[in-house]
Enzyme design. Sequence first.
Site, mmCIF file in Angstrom:
data_model
loop_
_atom_site.group_PDB
_atom_site.id
_atom_site.type_symbol
_atom_site.label_atom_id
_atom_site.label_comp_id
_atom_site.label_asym_id
_atom_site.label_seq_id
_atom_site.Cartn_x
_atom_site.Cartn_y
_atom_site.Cartn_z
ATOM 1 N N LYS A 161 -10.140 -0.983 -10.812
ATOM 2 C CA LYS A 161 -9.158 0.274 -10.464
ATOM 3 C C LYS A 161 -8.185 0.118 -11.167
ATOM 4 C CE LYS A 161 -6.779 -0.452 -6.879
ATOM 5 N NZ LYS A 161 -5.974 -0.686 -5.734
ATOM 6 N N LYS A 217 3.258 -3.833 -10.718
ATOM 7 C CA LYS A 217 2.020 -4.283 -10.095
ATOM 8 C C LYS A 217 1.098 -4.246 -10.876
ATOM 9 C CE LYS A 217 -1.297 -5.613 -7.904
ATOM 10 N NZ LYS A 217 -1.978 -5.731 -6.445
ATOM 11 N N THR A 270 -2.023 -0.818 -4.079
ATOM 12 C CA THR A 270 -1.951 -0.744 -5.591
ATOM 13 C C THR A 270 -2.351 0.701 -5.987
ATOM 14 O OG1 THR A 270 -2.017 -2.904 -5.746
ATOM 15 C CG2 THR A 270 -2.401 -1.669 -7.649
HETATM 16 P P1 NA7 Z 1 -10.150 -3.559 1.375
HETATM 17 O O1 NA7 Z 1 -10.393 -4.914 1.890
HETATM 18 O O2 NA7 Z 1 -10.984 -2.736 0.533
HETATM 19 O O3 NA7 Z 1 -9.615 -2.769 2.530
HETATM 20 C C1 NA7 Z 1 -9.288 -1.031 2.305
HETATM 21 C C2 NA7 Z 1 -8.579 -0.505 3.322
HETATM 22 O O4 NA7 Z 1 -8.142 0.948 3.092
HETATM 23 C C3 NA7 Z 1 -9.410 -0.710 4.794
HETATM 24 O O5 NA7 Z 1 -8.548 -0.593 5.572
HETATM 25 C C4 NA7 Z 1 -10.004 0.714 4.668
HETATM 26 O O6 NA7 Z 1 -10.423 1.287 5.896
HETATM 27 C C5 NA7 Z 1 -9.023 1.618 4.034
HETATM 28 N N1 NA7 Z 1 -9.332 2.871 3.425
HETATM 29 C C6 NA7 Z 1 -10.130 3.071 2.323
HETATM 30 N N2 NA7 Z 1 -10.397 4.308 2.004
HETATM 31 C C7 NA7 Z 1 -9.825 5.037 3.260
HETATM 32 C C8 NA7 Z 1 -9.560 6.484 3.340
HETATM 33 N N3 NA7 Z 1 -10.059 7.398 2.690
HETATM 34 N N4 NA7 Z 1 -8.818 6.580 4.590
HETATM 35 C C9 NA7 Z 1 -8.271 5.800 5.267
HETATM 36 N N5 NA7 Z 1 -8.334 4.404 5.085
HETATM 37 C C10 NA7 Z 1 -8.984 4.110 4.119
HETATM 38 O O7 NA7 Z 1 -9.022 -3.716 0.342
HETATM 39 P P2 NA7 Z 1 -7.838 -4.721 0.279
HETATM 40 O O8 NA7 Z 1 -7.341 -5.031 1.608
HETATM 41 O O9 NA7 Z 1 -8.516 -6.045 -0.424
HETATM 42 O O10 NA7 Z 1 -6.704 -4.594 -0.756
HETATM 43 C C11 NA7 Z 1 -5.739 -3.308 -0.344
HETATM 44 C C12 NA7 Z 1 -4.888 -3.070 -1.411
HETATM 45 O O11 NA7 Z 1 -4.245 -4.253 -2.139
HETATM 46 C C13 NA7 Z 1 -5.669 -2.433 -2.655
HETATM 47 O O12 NA7 Z 1 -4.885 -1.241 -3.187
HETATM 48 C C14 NA7 Z 1 -5.750 -3.444 -3.576
HETATM 49 O O13 NA7 Z 1 -5.917 -3.108 -4.923
HETATM 50 C C15 NA7 Z 1 -4.528 -4.271 -3.304
HETATM 51 P P3 NA7 Z 1 -12.069 0.978 6.288
HETATM 52 O O14 NA7 Z 1 -11.794 -0.303 7.157
HETATM 53 O O15 NA7 Z 1 -12.920 0.816 5.330
HETATM 54 O O16 NA7 Z 1 -12.221 2.185 7.360
#
Ligand code: NA7
Length: 282
Positions: free
Chosen positions: A238, A170, A95
């Site tokens: 957010k 969304k 999102t």
């Molecule tokens: P989570 O459980 O907070 O997971 C976030 C994911 O995003 C996780 O895999 C993170 O990797 C990844 N992430 C966050 N920042 C980065 C950066 N800078 N680079 C690469 N990967 C990153 O979120 P949800 O699964 O609950 O939600 C996902 C979306 O669906 C979100 O937009 C919601 O609003 C709806 P990590 O494991 O921390 O290394």
Amino acid sequence: MKIGWIGLGNMGIPMASNLLAAGFDLHVWNRTPNKAAPLLALGAKQSASLAQLVDECDILFTMVSDDDAVKVIYTGANGLLSAAVKGKLAVDMSTIAPETSRFLAEQAKKVGLRFLDAPVSGSVGPAKEGTLVIMVGGEQADYEEAKPMLDKLGKVALHLGPNSSGTSAKLAINLLLGITVQGVSETLLFARSLGISTEQMLNIISESAVGTPLIRGKAASILADDFPAAFALKHMAKDLRLAKEAGVSTPMADTANASYRQALEGGLGEMDLMAILRHLEQ
Ligand code: NA7
């Protein structure tokens, strides 16, 4: 067809699991690699880098936190757009702001990568059950190519128009979610102040015309005063911020936006959005 999955958070893990269960050849990459462990046990292959994932796969899904995360993955130094992506299809299910979806679609087009924005309504429960509501923006042909996978992730995948239609829809549905959870919380606290217990009031709401699966689903958590994240409060904050940035008049959402922002600042961000109740109790 080889599928690449980027982002193994609360949503990414169950969604990717459903693609594996459906028999798709799934390759995964996550910033924190050890989060892939449950999927590897189910047969996923882990790529050592984003570049390797892109190289190995035909269709690339992203399900990460926010605009910054998606931008890093696409436009960062070793991001998707710096790899050989010509002719491949990218599906971003995070999102993010509609503006960011349009930006990514334009950047992708320059290097021959096809792009869909396809965020979802529904949290961890529906993600596990494969009953998410998926809102898609992009070309019809690309939507049709992704549909067999989207059908394993959601109960419905709606093609709404050009790029950013998905992210726009969304933000709209989550506007209602944010207002609803704020409203339920205020209702419970109002009732409690007048001598009606939370249990009694939840029961009344549930039996009434405004009772919804959402509220019934949160009842156990509310009664236990325990809010493990099905949909993290930080993500609700957010989404309301992004909605506000769209510049449309939304008085109730503005109030909810301020409330979730304060709850975030108060340290409740990692809890479920229902923890807004705890914030309002203070
Ligand atoms: P989570 O459980 O907070 O997971 C976030 C994911 O995003 C996780 O895999 C993170 O990797 C990844 N992430 C966050 N920042 C980065 C950066 N800078 N680079 C690469 N990967 C990153 O979120 P949800 O699964 O609950 O939600 C996902 C979306 O669906 C979100 O937009 C919601 O609003 C709806 P990590 O494991 O921390 O290394």
